[in-house]
Write an enzyme that holds these catalytic residues in place. Structure first.
Site, short mmCIF file in Angstrom:
data_model
loop_
_atom_site.label_atom_id
_atom_site.label_comp_id
_atom_site.label_asym_id
_atom_site.label_seq_id
_atom_site.Cartn_x
_atom_site.Cartn_y
_atom_site.Cartn_z
CB VAL A 1 -0.92 0.01 1.25
CG1 VAL A 1 -1.62 1.35 1.40
CG2 VAL A 1 -1.96 -1.11 1.17
CB ALA B 1 4.89 2.51 1.10
CE LYS B 2 5.21 -1.63 8.09
NZ LYS B 2 6.21 -0.89 8.89
N GLY B 3 3.89 -2.95 3.47
CA GLY B 3 3.49 -4.17 2.79
C GLY B 3 3.55 -5.34 3.73
#
Ligand code: NAD
Length: 428
Positions: free
Chosen positions: A70, A115-117
């Site tokens: 994201v 962001a992050k995942g």
């Protein structure tokens, strides 16, 4: 299905985390009197990528995994954030963490968006070869939306420098040349930065020392650290080195207590060699992991998971000062209960920003094929963290009717993102 300690499903826990992030945002937005335009822009997500992909297992069978990446907001630069491997990963959780990354990068003033995942997997339940297959396949899936000018992943819960090395290699093979700037938190031998591994814990130490500077510093402060991985273990070790007395530590299985302080160097070395904290033979009494949260100490460092301190257990916390090592370890309700009792909270988006700060230094080095010395990295890190702390603490004092450090950090982060948004304008 994975559940939290409080019995929530992954999706429920993720939704709770996103709710916390949004509540924090709206409180700040109310205070800043943000127009609807900015509220709408800042609570939307630029890219939400969800993928299901098969991975071949050691026995020749395969399993389908689900992963997310994201991007929250890129007004201030390429987006940046960790990749987590955990059974509890959910879209809500990843969105919340991406939003916190946006504010965090702005608070320490590094030129990144958030962001992050994550992938839904217990990394301890797969072999090294399976982990490598999973990482390479997930990297291929998200390759269209990552890149050194676009989105730069880093390690988080359940991932480490080796996972970053596989990601960098996979991305580079697809491009046909080595692209070290596509990830940070890589091993030093392939372009990682000296000092990156310890950066989050070191940043926590710098911020805490600055917070306590005028009241005697770290020396002699009794500390409890909840979570003993990269963040908790390094923080415990560096606080001990700084003169604090770390009396409690824990991981998910066991808590340890020693009046007068644990040998955190020895305990962390043991864990870093791949051993369980429970098999460490140093001097300590065994306690339940959650007892660490309720320890009678001067400083509590929650450094494991989000939603650790909630309305259900906030009243049991006895430490007068909490510095958030993990992202989102306190819910909004817990924040309110603790504020009512006069507990000071140094928020995650300030306290644990050392990791992304040295990731920024690593990205700069990778793009220019430079190598900085560790003492230079640490000196720069200290400058960034102390400046950020002073900015936040100063904002708290200047003219605010009701303000705590979390609110001040949120205001600063949000204002900087809005400034960038306004300067860039909305296209077309
Ligand atoms: P890690 O996987 O290295 O360590 C996590 C630790 O928490 C382990 O010791 C684990 O046993 C413990 N833990 C898990 N569940 C627990 C429970 N229920 N009770 C007690 N302990 C429990 O992860 P990490 O990299 O140290 O990250 C920890 C937190 O810090 C996460 O919220 C992460 O997003 C955040 N964070 C990490 C970094 C970084 O650079 N690694 C930077 C900023 C924020």
């Amino acid at each position: 299905m994975a559940t939290t300690v409080a019995g929530l499903s992954s999706a429920e826990a993720g939704d709770a985390t996103l709710r916390t992030a949004l509540e924090q945002f709206h409180r700040a937005a109310d205070h800043l009197k943000l127009p609807d335009k900015h509220r709408e822009i800042l609570t939307s997500f630029k890219t939400v990528y969800e993928t299901e992909f098969p991975v071949e297992l050691d026995d020749g069978s395969f399993r389908v995994f689900k992963g997310y990446r994201v991007h929250h907001n890129s007004a201030r630069g390429p987006v940046k954030g960790g990749i987590r491997y955990a059974p509890m990963v959910s879209l809500g959780e990843v969105k919340a963490l991406a939003m916190w990354m946006t504010w965090k990068c702005a608070v320490v003033d590094v030129p990144f968006g958030g962001a992050k995942g994550g992938v839904i997997v217990d990394p301890h339940s797969v072999s090294r070869a399976e982990l490598q297959n999973l990482t390479r396949r997930f990297t291929s899936e998200i390759a269209p939306i990552i890149g050194p000018d676009r989105d730069i992943p880093a390690p988080d819960l359940g991932t480490n420098p080796q996972v970053m090395a596989w990601m960098m290699d996979t991305y580079s093979i697809q491009r046909g040349y080595t692209v070290p700037g596509v990830v940070t938190g890589k091993p030093v031998a392939i372009g990682g930065s000296e000092g990156r591994f310890e950066a989050t814990g070191r940043g926590i130490m710098y911020v805490l020392a600055e917070h306590l500077r005028e009241s005697g510093g770290l020396a002699g402060r009794r500390v409890a650290v909840h979570g003993f991985g990269n963040v908790g273990g390094v923080t415990a070790k560096l606080l001990t080195q700084g003169g604090a007395i770390v009396e409690y530590v824990c991981d998910r299985d066991i808590g340890l207590y020693r009046k007068g302080g644990l040998d955190t160097f020895s305990a962390y070395a043991h864990v870093q060699q791949g051993n369980a904290l429970a098999t460490w033979t140093g001097e300590a009494e065994r306690v339940a992991p959650e007892d660490v949260l309720y320890a009678d100490v001067d400083v509590l460092v929650p450094a494991a998971l989000e939603n650790t301190i909630t309305a259900a257990n906030a009243s049991r916390v006895r430490a007068p000062l909490i510095i958030e090592g993990a992202n989102g370890p306190l819910t909004t309700e817990a924040d309110d209960i603790l504020a009512e009792r006069g507990v000071t909270v140094i928020p995650d988006i300030l306290a644990n920003a050392g990791g992304v700060t040295v990731s920024y230094f690593e990205w700069v080095q990778s793009r220019d094929f430079q190598r900085w010395r560790e003492d230079d990295v640490n000196a720069q890190l200290q400058r960034y963290m102390v400046d950020a702390y002073r900015g936040v603490a100063g904002r708290c004092v200047v003219g605010a009717d009701r303000c705590n450090l979390r609110e001040a950090a949120q205001w600063i982060g949000i204002e900087r993102v809005i400034e960038a948004t306004e300067l860039r304008g909305i296209f077309p």
